[in-house]
Scaffold this motif. Structure first.
Motif, mmCIF file in Angstrom:
data_model
loop_
_atom_site.group_PDB
_atom_site.id
_atom_site.type_symbol
_atom_site.label_atom_id
_atom_site.label_comp_id
_atom_site.label_asym_id
_atom_site.label_seq_id
_atom_site.Cartn_x
_atom_site.Cartn_y
_atom_site.Cartn_z
ATOM 1 N N ILE A 167 13.221 4.440 -1.668
ATOM 2 C CA ILE A 167 14.378 3.234 -1.259
ATOM 3 C C ILE A 167 14.146 2.483 -0.130
ATOM 4 O O ILE A 167 14.315 1.389 0.067
ATOM 5 N N ILE A 168 13.669 3.370 0.874
ATOM 6 C CA ILE A 168 13.792 2.811 2.234
ATOM 7 C C ILE A 168 12.436 1.938 2.430
ATOM 8 O O ILE A 168 12.728 0.838 2.748
ATOM 9 N N MET A 169 11.486 2.138 1.766
ATOM 10 C CA MET A 169 10.185 1.284 1.790
ATOM 11 C C MET A 169 10.558 0.265 1.059
ATOM 12 O O MET A 169 9.941 -0.952 1.192
ATOM 13 N N ASN A 170 11.259 0.209 -0.193
ATOM 14 C CA ASN A 170 11.464 -0.745 -0.989
ATOM 15 C C ASN A 170 12.261 -1.836 -0.158
ATOM 16 O O ASN A 170 11.999 -3.094 -0.319
ATOM 17 N N PHE A 171 13.191 -1.404 0.423
ATOM 18 C CA PHE A 171 14.112 -2.005 1.257
ATOM 19 C C PHE A 171 13.433 -2.995 2.325
ATOM 20 O O PHE A 171 13.673 -3.936 2.816
ATOM 21 N N ILE A 172 12.534 -2.163 2.927
ATOM 22 C CA ILE A 172 11.671 -2.831 3.955
ATOM 23 C C ILE A 172 10.898 -3.962 3.287
ATOM 24 O O ILE A 172 10.517 -5.112 4.061
ATOM 25 N N GLU A 173 10.243 -3.474 2.333
ATOM 26 C CA GLU A 173 9.458 -4.649 1.670
ATOM 27 C C GLU A 173 10.074 -5.910 1.304
ATOM 28 O O GLU A 173 9.797 -7.020 1.424
ATOM 29 N N ILE B 90 3.244 6.920 -1.712
ATOM 30 C CA ILE B 90 4.006 7.760 -2.317
ATOM 31 C C ILE B 90 3.471 8.362 -3.737
ATOM 32 O O ILE B 90 3.718 9.472 -3.998
ATOM 33 N N LYS B 91 2.667 7.684 -4.307
ATOM 34 C CA LYS B 91 2.000 8.147 -5.697
ATOM 35 C C LYS B 91 1.247 9.608 -4.946
ATOM 36 O O LYS B 91 1.279 10.534 -6.057
ATOM 37 N N ILE B 92 0.525 9.526 -4.168
ATOM 38 C CA ILE B 92 -0.252 10.514 -3.431
ATOM 39 C C ILE B 92 0.468 11.605 -3.111
ATOM 40 O O ILE B 92 0.056 12.876 -3.678
ATOM 41 N N LEU B 93 1.652 11.159 -2.430
ATOM 42 C CA LEU B 93 2.615 12.444 -2.170
ATOM 43 C C LEU B 93 3.229 13.052 -3.392
ATOM 44 O O LEU B 93 3.450 14.471 -3.694
ATOM 45 N N LEU C 299 0.935 -1.141 0.065
ATOM 46 C CA LEU C 299 -0.103 -0.179 0.266
ATOM 47 C C LEU C 299 0.863 1.123 0.096
ATOM 48 O O LEU C 299 0.605 2.248 -0.433
ATOM 49 N N TRP C 300 1.978 1.240 0.403
ATOM 50 C CA TRP C 300 3.103 2.584 0.392
ATOM 51 C C TRP C 300 3.285 2.958 -0.931
ATOM 52 O O TRP C 300 3.709 4.020 -1.227
ATOM 53 N N HIS C 301 3.202 1.832 -1.986
ATOM 54 C CA HIS C 301 3.300 2.323 -3.301
ATOM 55 C C HIS C 301 2.452 3.467 -3.626
ATOM 56 O O HIS C 301 2.732 4.533 -4.183
#
Length: 351
Positions: free
Chosen positions: A336-342, A290-293, A285-287
């Protein structure tokens, strides 16, 4: 069990249109299907393909080969849905007959899309494409025209394009003529045609249908988004009528009146996806967050640039450039951070 199966491919489901349920398996059922098709599809290349497949089957059977015949179909909606349904029917046939290879019979470039699907599951021993020569007489031309006209009216994937788009053009043109805005008829027609090309090119119509079937939240979000887009267009038209001055001033004023609604439309869609993913406990859902931001950032930057244009400033001010750079770096770092976490912790959460 059969070593070889003769497969007639009907990816646009003409069988379903005349009431034949697929997959059709076996000599007896195939013969019944051909008999029924002869009543309404006798002049259609699909009927010729059915007969061709049946003749190949009879010839191989007569020669003593272990062979069976099947008809498989896709969907009248076309696209991925048709390929998915055809794939499911193929799996059903394979589970039932356990063949070693297949001979594929088809008649159109659309049906040709089924070949890689079949090839991924079975060895293809032969391919037969049926090409029916059309005569140029008036009667034959009329029959051919009637056939495609019927497809345009009855099949959703054709009617959307050949009826829906012209219908929207006629409706909008009439509405503008009634309200005395005939000067906007040509731009409106171009906008409708361009919108239809975008929708079809990016398969937005198929995505909307999937949302409708799978997610009530996305349907609500899509409706609100479309309403917002319509308001943006209307607002832009009325602003264009009222604003006077240099061309750049008019363009910036029109865009400034439209982009809040366009941004809101995108935000609503992505927010709907966030809620859907949250309900499904999907870590991705974080994807969409990020799009909203990104949409919010883009809105403020574009609005600032357009306001500068209205004031006669044709370059980015330092403050705007600084804010844009910081926001861009922040978004990239967050991604990058969220992709790392995922990537490294997603499996732990799912397990």
């Amino acid at each position: 069990m059969a070593r070889t199966i003769i497969i007639y491919v009907d990816i646009d489901d003409d069988l379903g249109v005349i009431g034949i349920e697929s997959p059709v398996v076996g000599d007896k059922r195939v013969y019944e299907a051909i008999t029924k098709a002869s009543e309404s599809l006798a002049s259609d290349s699909d009927f010729n393909s059915m007969v061709m497949a049946y003749n190949i089957f009879k010839k191989m059977k007569k020669e003593g080969e272990d062979v069976e015949i099947v008809f498989i179909a896709g969907s009248q909606r076309g696209g991925l849905e048709a390929q998915k349904k055809l794939s499911q029917e193929l799996e059903e046939v394979i589970d039932r007959l356990r063949p070693e290879d297949a001979i594929v019979v088809y008649d159109s470039p659309e049906d040709e899309k089924a070949i890689p699907i079949i090839q991924s599951r079975l060895k293809i021993a032969g391919i037969e494409r049926v090409i029916v020569e059309q005569h140029r007489g008036v009667e034959e031309t009329y029959i051919l025209f009637s056939k495609y006209l019927k497809k345009i009216i009855n099949e959703p994937r054709y009617s959307r394009l050949f009826l829906g788009v012209p219908g929207a053009i006629l409706f909008i043109s009439s509405l503008l003529a009634i309200t005395g805005l005939t000067s906007y008829v040509a731009p409106s027609i171009l906008m409708i045609i361009g919108g239809a090309m975008i929708v079809r090119g990016f398969n937005f119509d198929e995505k909307l249908e999937k949302w409708w079937e799978n997610s009530t939240i996305m349907v609500i979000a899509a409706i609100i988004s479309i309403i917002s887009l319509i308001i943006s267009v209307v607002n832009g038209v009325f602003t264009a009528q009222e604003v006077k001055g240099a061309v750049y001033f008019q363009v910036s004023a029109v865009l400034l009146s439209m982009i809040p609604y366009i941004a809101f439309s995108l935000i609503v869609l992505f927010a709907g996806k966030v809620i859907s993913r949250a309900i499904d406990r999907d870590i991705k859902l974080w994807h969409d967050v990020i799009k909203i931001l990104t949409v919010i950032l883009s809105y403020y930057v574009m609005a600032d640039i357009l306001r500068n244009l209205e004031e006669g400033i044709y370059f980015l001010q330092f403050q705007t450039l600084y804010s844009l750079s910081i926001s861009f770096i922040t978004l990239i770092a967050s991604y990058i951070i969220m992709n790392f976490i995922e990537k490294y912790y997603g499996k732990k959460f799912s397990s």
